[in-house]
Each structure stands twice: as C-alpha cells, then as structure tokens.
Design a protein around this motif. Structure first.
Motif, PDB file in Angstrom:
ATOM      1  N   ASN A   1       0.822  -1.203   0.000  1.00 48.74           N
ATOM      2  CA  ASN A   1       0.000   0.000   0.000  1.00 48.74           C
ATOM      3  C   ASN A   1       0.867   1.270   0.000  1.00 48.74           C
ATOM      4  O   ASN A   1       2.075   1.220   0.233  1.00 48.74           O
ATOM      5  CB  ASN A   1      -0.983   0.004   1.169  1.00 48.74           C
ATOM      6  CG  ASN A   1      -0.293  -0.003   2.513  1.00 48.74           C
ATOM      7  OD1 ASN A   1       0.887   0.308   2.620  1.00 48.74           O
ATOM      8  ND2 ASN A   1      -1.039  -0.356   3.540  1.00 48.74           N
ATOM      9  N   SER A   2       0.257   2.394  -0.259  1.00 48.12           N
ATOM     10  CA  SER A   2       0.999   3.649  -0.414  1.00 48.12           C
ATOM     11  C   SER A   2       1.670   4.092   0.888  1.00 48.12           C
ATOM     12  O   SER A   2       2.744   4.691   0.848  1.00 48.12           O
ATOM     13  CB  SER A   2       0.091   4.749  -0.944  1.00 48.12           C
ATOM     14  OG  SER A   2      -0.957   4.998  -0.044  1.00 48.12           O
TER      15      SER A   2
ATOM     16  N   SER B   1       5.625   4.866   1.102  1.00 48.91           N
ATOM     17  CA  SER B   1       6.124   6.136   1.637  1.00 48.91           C
ATOM     18  C   SER B   1       7.109   5.905   2.781  1.00 48.91           C
ATOM     19  O   SER B   1       8.133   6.578   2.878  1.00 48.91           O
ATOM     20  CB  SER B   1       4.969   6.996   2.143  1.00 48.91           C
ATOM     21  OG  SER B   1       4.128   7.343   1.091  1.00 48.91           O
TER      22      SER B   1
END
Length: 105
Positions: free
Chosen positions: A2-3, A7
């Motif tokens: 997932n983002s 990140s």
C-alpha cells in the motif's frame, strides 16, 4: 504494497546506481516480502518501455527474494532512459540497466 508502506520505505536510505534507487526494509510482522516499482512517465516516455522495465524489476527481485532476500523492496527509476535513441529503450541499454539492478538487489 500500500501507499503508506511505500512512503515509509522511501524515507529510508537507498542503495543507488546511475539508473536505480533500491529502498528496502524488513517486512511487517506476519507478512511475506513485497515489491513496489516506480517508473515515472517523465523518465521513461513510452508505455512499452515502462512496462518492460517493470517486468525486468519483478523478475530480478523475485529471483533475489526466492534465494536470499527476505525484505520489502521499492525500486525507483532515477535517471531518464533512451536519451541517445529518441526515448526508446534499446537492448544495449536494457542490459546495462539489468546489470545495475542485479548489483543492487
């Protein structure tokens, strides 16, 4: 991946070559190693080349993960490809990019 996880990995210090940045960290608890790939349109103009690069990335990282690597990995293209060939990825450049990636993973 997932983002939020991507990140988080992008904040770590990468291993780099002239074309690639490889960000890695131990996987989260109770999960298997995962892969994220970032090939920007600004750096690889043609969709064909972006997809080819992503296939190369997946192949090399899967080989490494099956044998010795048990990390979450995000691979990011850092430099434009195809400058001397009007934006097209040629076999000589593909081999150079693949060898650099092998050295990092």
């Amino acid at each position: 991946m997932n983002s939020a996880r991507i990140s988080e990995l992008l904040k770590t210090r990468p291993k780099t070559s002239s074309y690639w940045g490889v960000y890695s960290a131990t996987p989260l608890v109770d999960s298997h190693p995962d892969l994220g790939a970032a090939v920007a349109k600004k750096l690889a103009k043609r969709a064909v080349d972006r997809n080819r690069l992503k296939r190369m990335l997946r192949e090399q990282v899967r080989k490494a993960q099956s044998s010795r690597l048990s990390l979450d990995v995000v691979v990011k293209l850092r430099a434009p490809i195809g400058r001397g060939t009007r934006g097209r990825l040629r076999s000589k450049e593909k081999n150079l990019i693949r060898n650099q990636l092998l050295g990092l993973v």
